[in-house]
Design a protein around this motif. Sequence first.
Motif, short mmCIF file in Angstrom:
data_model
loop_
_atom_site.label_atom_id
_atom_site.label_comp_id
_atom_site.label_asym_id
_atom_site.label_seq_id
_atom_site.Cartn_x
_atom_site.Cartn_y
_atom_site.Cartn_z
N LYS A 1 1.05 -1.57 0.19
CA LYS A 1 -0.06 0.04 0.33
C LYS A 1 0.53 1.18 -0.25
O LYS A 1 0.08 2.08 -0.27
CB LYS A 1 -0.89 0.02 1.16
CG LYS A 1 -1.42 1.55 0.96
CD LYS A 1 -2.94 1.26 2.57
CE LYS A 1 -3.28 2.02 2.45
NZ LYS A 1 -4.75 2.54 3.55
N CYS B 1 2.94 2.25 -3.55
CA CYS B 1 1.65 2.37 -4.04
C CYS B 1 0.73 3.90 -4.50
O CYS B 1 1.34 4.49 -5.15
CB CYS B 1 0.69 1.05 -4.43
SG CYS B 1 -1.23 1.75 -5.75
N TYR C 1 -5.39 2.57 -5.33
CA TYR C 1 -4.94 1.59 -4.59
C TYR C 1 -6.50 1.21 -4.50
O TYR C 1 -7.29 2.20 -3.61
CB TYR C 1 -4.89 1.67 -3.09
CG TYR C 1 -3.85 0.59 -2.81
CD1 TYR C 1 -3.46 -0.04 -2.40
CD2 TYR C 1 -4.94 0.42 -1.04
CE1 TYR C 1 -3.05 -1.40 -1.64
CE2 TYR C 1 -4.32 -0.13 -0.46
CZ TYR C 1 -3.74 -1.25 -0.02
OH TYR C 1 -3.21 -2.49 0.57
N LYS D 1 -9.20 -1.83 -3.45
CA LYS D 1 -9.78 -3.71 -2.10
C LYS D 1 -10.81 -4.13 -2.94
O LYS D 1 -11.96 -3.20 -3.33
CB LYS D 1 -9.83 -2.82 -0.55
CG LYS D 1 -8.88 -2.67 0.04
CD LYS D 1 -9.39 -2.41 1.18
CE LYS D 1 -8.29 -1.53 2.54
NZ LYS D 1 -8.15 -2.10 3.88
N THR E 1 -6.46 -6.89 -1.77
CA THR E 1 -6.31 -5.70 -2.09
C THR E 1 -4.58 -5.26 -3.31
O THR E 1 -3.81 -5.98 -3.37
CB THR E 1 -5.84 -4.93 -1.05
OG1 THR E 1 -4.50 -5.38 -0.72
CG2 THR E 1 -6.25 -4.52 0.40
N CYS F 1 -2.53 -3.27 -6.74
CA CYS F 1 -2.57 -1.51 -7.25
C CYS F 1 -3.39 -1.31 -8.47
O CYS F 1 -2.31 -2.62 -9.20
CB CYS F 1 -1.17 -1.15 -6.55
SG CYS F 1 -0.18 -0.06 -7.05
#
Length: 59
Positions: free
Chosen positions: A27, A30, A37, A39, A54, A56
């Motif tokens: 995260k 990214c 980003y 999810k 998750t 990127c």
Amino acid sequence: MKTTVLLFLMSLFIFVGCNQDISKFKKDDCIKKGYGYKKEKVLNYRTGKYELRTICVKK
């Protein structure tokens, strides 16, 4: 001479295609590099339960 240049260009083309896979970034990396980003909820087929994944992505 032509074959040497051709081989050099082909190898360069192959190695340029092997750049980083941004979906594997963490995260912090990214966000630092300016990507989005996200999810998403995906089904784990072995357990039968939904999990958060998750990734990127490019903006």
